[in-house]
Write a protein that holds these residues in place. Structure first.
Motif, PDB file in Angstrom:
ATOM      1  N   PRO A   1       0.831  -1.213   0.000  1.00 18.09           N
ATOM      2  CA  PRO A   1       0.000   0.000   0.000  1.00 18.09           C
ATOM      3  C   PRO A   1       0.860   1.256   0.000  1.00 18.09           C
ATOM      4  O   PRO A   1       1.856   1.354   0.713  1.00 18.09           O
ATOM      5  CB  PRO A   1      -0.804  -0.126   1.303  1.00 18.09           C
ATOM      6  CG  PRO A   1      -0.775  -1.571   1.646  1.00 18.09           C
ATOM      7  CD  PRO A   1       0.550  -2.077   1.155  1.00 18.09           C
ATOM      8  N   SER A   2       0.480   2.231  -0.805  1.00 16.50           N
ATOM      9  CA  SER A   2       1.223   3.481  -0.836  1.00 16.50           C
ATOM     10  C   SER A   2       0.878   4.304   0.399  1.00 16.50           C
ATOM     11  O   SER A   2      -0.217   4.222   0.953  1.00 16.50           O
ATOM     12  CB  SER A   2       0.914   4.258  -2.118  1.00 16.50           C
ATOM     13  OG  SER A   2      -0.475   4.476  -2.258  1.00 16.50           O
ATOM     14  N   MET A   3       1.855   5.101   0.822  1.00 17.72           N
ATOM     15  CA  MET A   3       1.745   5.840   2.075  1.00 17.72           C
ATOM     16  C   MET A   3       2.068   7.300   1.838  1.00 17.72           C
ATOM     17  O   MET A   3       2.759   7.671   0.887  1.00 17.72           O
ATOM     18  CB  MET A   3       2.729   5.267   3.106  1.00 17.72           C
ATOM     19  CG  MET A   3       2.692   3.762   3.292  1.00 17.72           C
ATOM     20  SD  MET A   3       1.343   3.223   4.341  1.00 17.72           S
ATOM     21  CE  MET A   3       1.971   3.704   5.958  1.00 17.72           C
ATOM     22  N   PHE A   4       1.583   8.137   2.757  1.00 12.59           N
ATOM     23  CA  PHE A   4       1.951   9.553   2.763  1.00 12.59           C
ATOM     24  C   PHE A   4       2.027  10.003   4.216  1.00 12.59           C
ATOM     25  O   PHE A   4       1.068   9.832   4.971  1.00 12.59           O
ATOM     26  CB  PHE A   4       0.923  10.393   2.003  1.00 12.59           C
ATOM     27  CG  PHE A   4       1.323  11.830   1.837  1.00 12.59           C
ATOM     28  CD1 PHE A   4       2.321  12.186   0.945  1.00 12.59           C
ATOM     29  CD2 PHE A   4       0.710  12.832   2.586  1.00 12.59           C
ATOM     30  CE1 PHE A   4       2.704  13.506   0.789  1.00 12.59           C
ATOM     31  CE2 PHE A   4       1.083  14.158   2.441  1.00 12.59           C
ATOM     32  CZ  PHE A   4       2.078  14.493   1.534  1.00 12.59           C
ATOM     33  N   ASN A   5       3.182  10.540   4.588  1.00 17.52           N
ATOM     34  CA  ASN A   5       3.402  10.961   5.982  1.00 17.52           C
ATOM     35  C   ASN A   5       3.074   9.841   6.971  1.00 17.52           C
ATOM     36  O   ASN A   5       2.527  10.079   8.055  1.00 17.52           O
ATOM     37  CB  ASN A   5       2.574  12.202   6.309  1.00 17.52           C
ATOM     38  CG  ASN A   5       3.176  13.470   5.728  1.00 17.52           C
ATOM     39  OD1 ASN A   5       4.287  13.461   5.192  1.00 17.52           O
ATOM     40  ND2 ASN A   5       2.446  14.572   5.828  1.00 17.52           N
ATOM     41  N   GLY A   6       3.404   8.607   6.589  1.00 16.09           N
ATOM     42  CA  GLY A   6       3.218   7.474   7.477  1.00 16.09           C
ATOM     43  C   GLY A   6       1.818   6.901   7.539  1.00 16.09           C
ATOM     44  O   GLY A   6       1.562   6.003   8.345  1.00 16.09           O
ATOM     45  N   VAL A   7       0.902   7.406   6.711  1.00 19.82           N
ATOM     46  CA  VAL A   7      -0.479   6.925   6.707  1.00 19.82           C
ATOM     47  C   VAL A   7      -0.817   6.404   5.310  1.00 19.82           C
ATOM     48  O   VAL A   7      -0.398   6.983   4.308  1.00 19.82           O
ATOM     49  CB  VAL A   7      -1.461   8.060   7.090  1.00 19.82           C
ATOM     50  CG1 VAL A   7      -2.888   7.538   7.123  1.00 19.82           C
ATOM     51  CG2 VAL A   7      -1.078   8.664   8.432  1.00 19.82           C
ATOM     52  N   ARG A   8      -1.561   5.316   5.245  1.00 21.27           N
ATOM     53  CA  ARG A   8      -1.942   4.759   3.957  1.00 21.27           C
ATOM     54  C   ARG A   8      -2.768   5.752   3.148  1.00 21.27           C
ATOM     55  O   ARG A   8      -3.659   6.416   3.674  1.00 21.27           O
ATOM     56  CB  ARG A   8      -2.739   3.462   4.148  1.00 21.27           C
ATOM     57  CG  ARG A   8      -1.882   2.247   4.440  1.00 21.27           C
ATOM     58  CD  ARG A   8      -2.684   1.028   4.812  1.00 21.27           C
ATOM     59  NE  ARG A   8      -3.990   0.950   4.189  1.00 21.27           N
ATOM     60  CZ  ARG A   8      -4.937   0.082   4.556  1.00 21.27           C
ATOM     61  NH1 ARG A   8      -4.696  -0.747   5.571  1.00 21.27           N
ATOM     62  NH2 ARG A   8      -6.093   0.043   3.951  1.00 21.27           N
ATOM     63  N   ASP A   9      -2.480   5.816   1.867  1.00 18.56           N
ATOM     64  CA  ASP A   9      -3.196   6.748   0.986  1.00 18.56           C
ATOM     65  C   ASP A   9      -4.703   6.531   1.019  1.00 18.56           C
ATOM     66  O   ASP A   9      -5.480   7.489   1.035  1.00 18.56           O
ATOM     67  CB  ASP A   9      -2.706   6.595  -0.457  1.00 18.56           C
ATOM     68  CG  ASP A   9      -1.335   7.215  -0.678  1.00 18.56           C
ATOM     69  OD1 ASP A   9      -0.795   7.831   0.249  1.00 18.56           O
ATOM     70  OD2 ASP A   9      -0.808   7.074  -1.805  1.00 18.56           O
ATOM     71  N   ASP A  10      -5.115   5.270   0.998  1.00 21.42           N
ATOM     72  CA  ASP A  10      -6.559   5.012   0.922  1.00 21.42           C
ATOM     73  C   ASP A  10      -7.287   5.527   2.162  1.00 21.42           C
ATOM     74  O   ASP A  10      -8.442   5.975   2.079  1.00 21.42           O
ATOM     75  CB  ASP A  10      -6.841   3.525   0.705  1.00 21.42           C
ATOM     76  CG  ASP A  10      -6.254   2.647   1.793  1.00 21.42           C
ATOM     77  OD1 ASP A  10      -5.240   3.030   2.402  1.00 21.42           O
ATOM     78  OD2 ASP A  10      -6.811   1.564   2.053  1.00 21.42           O
ATOM     79  N   LEU A  11      -6.604   5.525   3.309  1.00 24.52           N
ATOM     80  CA  LEU A  11      -7.216   6.039   4.525  1.00 24.52           C
ATOM     81  C   LEU A  11      -7.322   7.567   4.493  1.00 24.52           C
ATOM     82  O   LEU A  11      -8.242   8.138   5.092  1.00 24.52           O
ATOM     83  CB  LEU A  11      -6.417   5.598   5.747  1.00 24.52           C
ATOM     84  CG  LEU A  11      -6.321   4.082   5.974  1.00 24.52           C
ATOM     85  CD1 LEU A  11      -5.496   3.789   7.223  1.00 24.52           C
ATOM     86  CD2 LEU A  11      -7.710   3.461   6.091  1.00 24.52           C
ATOM     87  N   LEU A  12      -6.389   8.205   3.809  1.00 27.48           N
ATOM     88  CA  LEU A  12      -6.446   9.658   3.680  1.00 27.48           C
ATOM     89  C   LEU A  12      -7.478  10.091   2.638  1.00 27.48           C
ATOM     90  O   LEU A  12      -8.128  11.131   2.785  1.00 27.48           O
ATOM     91  CB  LEU A  12      -5.071  10.209   3.300  1.00 27.48           C
ATOM     92  CG  LEU A  12      -3.951  10.019   4.332  1.00 27.48           C
ATOM     93  CD1 LEU A  12      -2.626  10.515   3.766  1.00 27.48           C
ATOM     94  CD2 LEU A  12      -4.272  10.749   5.628  1.00 27.48           C
ATOM     95  N   LEU A  13      -7.637   9.287   1.599  1.00 29.47           N
ATOM     96  CA  LEU A  13      -8.516   9.669   0.497  1.00 29.47           C
ATOM     97  C   LEU A  13      -9.991   9.369   0.762  1.00 29.47           C
ATOM     98  O   LEU A  13     -10.868  10.083   0.258  1.00 29.47           O
ATOM     99  CB  LEU A  13      -8.081   8.962  -0.793  1.00 29.47           C
ATOM    100  CG  LEU A  13      -6.780   9.461  -1.421  1.00 29.47           C
ATOM    101  CD1 LEU A  13      -6.393   8.577  -2.602  1.00 29.47           C
ATOM    102  CD2 LEU A  13      -6.900  10.917  -1.857  1.00 29.47           C
ATOM    103  N   GLU A  14     -10.278   8.336   1.544  1.00 28.20           N
ATOM    104  CA  GLU A  14     -11.679   7.935   1.729  1.00 28.20           C
ATOM    105  C   GLU A  14     -12.548   9.061   2.274  1.00 28.20           C
ATOM    106  O   GLU A  14     -13.650   9.303   1.755  1.00 28.20           O
ATOM    107  CB  GLU A  14     -11.758   6.700   2.625  1.00 28.20           C
ATOM    108  CG  GLU A  14     -13.173   6.153   2.785  1.00 28.20           C
ATOM    109  CD  GLU A  14     -13.814   5.797   1.457  1.00 28.20           C
ATOM    110  OE1 GLU A  14     -15.056   5.888   1.359  1.00 28.20           O
ATOM    111  OE2 GLU A  14     -13.081   5.425   0.508  1.00 28.20           O
TER     112      GLU A  14
END
Length: 393
Positions: free
Chosen positions: A103-116
């Motif tokens: 899973p791709s990440m951004f600032n230590g958080v999964r992208d999908d969790l940030l985008l949802e």
């Protein structure tokens, strides 16, 4: 169509509500989009190089990719501090690494969790982002998330679908430096009705310059980074004259890098390579080089002017790429592994309200610039050895 000239719009300013909206078309959406892309690509290809405060580097001729001989082992040459003036030698190419499926990440958080939450949130407040030439909004949702929103607009320097494409390619190269981005459409009444009082002075511009698809405002949402600041290296702003001189010197083969700056130098190197591949001449125009509050992470923000169709990239992108001679092994390996079929597959997923993220010509140009960049790097490897060029993980 434009949101403006023939619009009957009544706003109860105190309540920030929008009512009685009527829109008349001044051009068809398809024509607007076509004109929009033609102007954007013409602007990138015809744009004169901004006056550099540094002497312009001599650009190497278009490199020819060396033939791959998997049985050949590289014999490292002694590194020298001078940059090759042209690319002529054949460089052995290392085996490419497979694309990472984690899973791709951004600032230590999964992208999908940030985008949802950006996909599902209901607008609670809209602010106008001051300081840029294009329309950019900050949207706060009812689920306590925030996003930067760039709508389709008459400013040809901002094409929102390209920000989503840049985010996807960033992840394909394993960089995780572009904030997660998706396409989304909002009813115009919902968007403009939530504009807060401090931003209502910009409503006339929004009505005039935002393009509508029926009664929807189509654009891209990028996850909002809470705190950013001007990126620095060696005590200088990265995009200042002293900053460019500093990172160019340390990214020259044979020059030792200060340990305290090595992490930022690695990210600058990857950024100029990424910007060449996506053909983003806007990075160094001011305010587009930012880092995290702790100074450890360089963010590749504002990519909506990217993906001009020049197969050798904008001259400015080539100039900045060839100021670097040291690169990341993993990023170069990911670039080697990138295929057109993989790129098309990734860009065809989750397009949201956009008809496409990149068109066929833009995709072809990405792959051509990939070849040019690898040719440049392989020329350095042939002359100096892989250990002198691929110095970052």
């Amino acid at each position: 169509m434009r949101l403006g000239t023939c619009v009957a719009l009544e706003i109860a300013v105190g309540a920030g509500l929008l009512s009685g909206l009527g829109v008349s078309a001044t051009w068809g959406l398809g024509q607007a989009r076509a004109q929009w892309d033609r102007e954007a690509n013409a602007a990138v290809s015809a744009q004169a190089v901004l006056a550099e405060q540094l002497p312009a580097a001599e650009l190497p001729p278009t490199p020819t990719r060396p033939a791959v001989d998997r049985a050949t082992t590289a014999v490292p040459a002694e590194p020298t501090p001078s940059r090759p003036s042209r690319i002529s030698a054949t460089a052995p190419i290392a085996e490419v690494a497979p694309l990472d499926d984690s899973p791709s990440m951004f600032n230590g958080v999964r992208d999908d969790l940030l985008l949802e939450p950006l996909r599902t949130g209901i607008i609670s407040r809209v602010r106008y982002n001051r300081g840029g030439s294009s329309i950019s909004l900050r949207i706060e949702f009812d689920n306590d998330t925030q996003a930067a929103f760039k709508p389709n607009q008459t400013n040809y320097q901002t094409i929102p679908r390209k920000e989503v494409a840049a985010y996807r390619i960033d992840r394909m190269l394993g960089l995780s430096a572009v904030p997660p981005a998706i396409g989304r459409a909002f009813p115009v009444e919902e968007l403009l009705g939530a504009v807060e009082s401090s931003s209502q002075e910009f409503l006339p511009r929004l009505r005039e310059e935002v393009l509508l698809d029926d009664d929807l405002v189509v654009g891209e949402l990028s996850w909002w980074i809470p705190v950013i600041k001007q990126a620095t290296v060696g005590g200088y702003d990265i995009d200042s004259t002293n900053g460019v001189v500093t990172w160019k010197r340390y990214l020259t083969i044979g020059v030792d890098m200060p340990p305290e700056d090595r992490h930022m130098l690695a990210q600058i190197s990857s950024m100029v390579l990424f910007d060449f591949v996506i053909n983003n001449p806007d990075r160094w125009s001011g305010a587009n080089v930012r880092m995290s509050e702790d100074g450890r992470v360089l963010y590749y923000m504002d990519n909506t002017l990217s993906f001009g169709r020049d197969p050798e990239g904008h001259r400015k992108c080539r100039t900045y790429l060839t100021r670097a001679q040291k690169f990341s092994r993993s990023v170069v390996a990911a670039l080697r592994a990138l295929t057109e079929s993989d790129l098309r597959a990734v860009l065809s997923e989750d397009q949201g309200p956009f008809e496409f993220l990149l068109d066929d010509d833009e995709i072809e140009a990405v792959m051509q610039r990939r070849e040019w960049a690898l040719g440049y790097i392989d020329g350095l490897i042939a002359e100096h050895g892989a250990s002198a060029v691929l110095v970052f993980p």
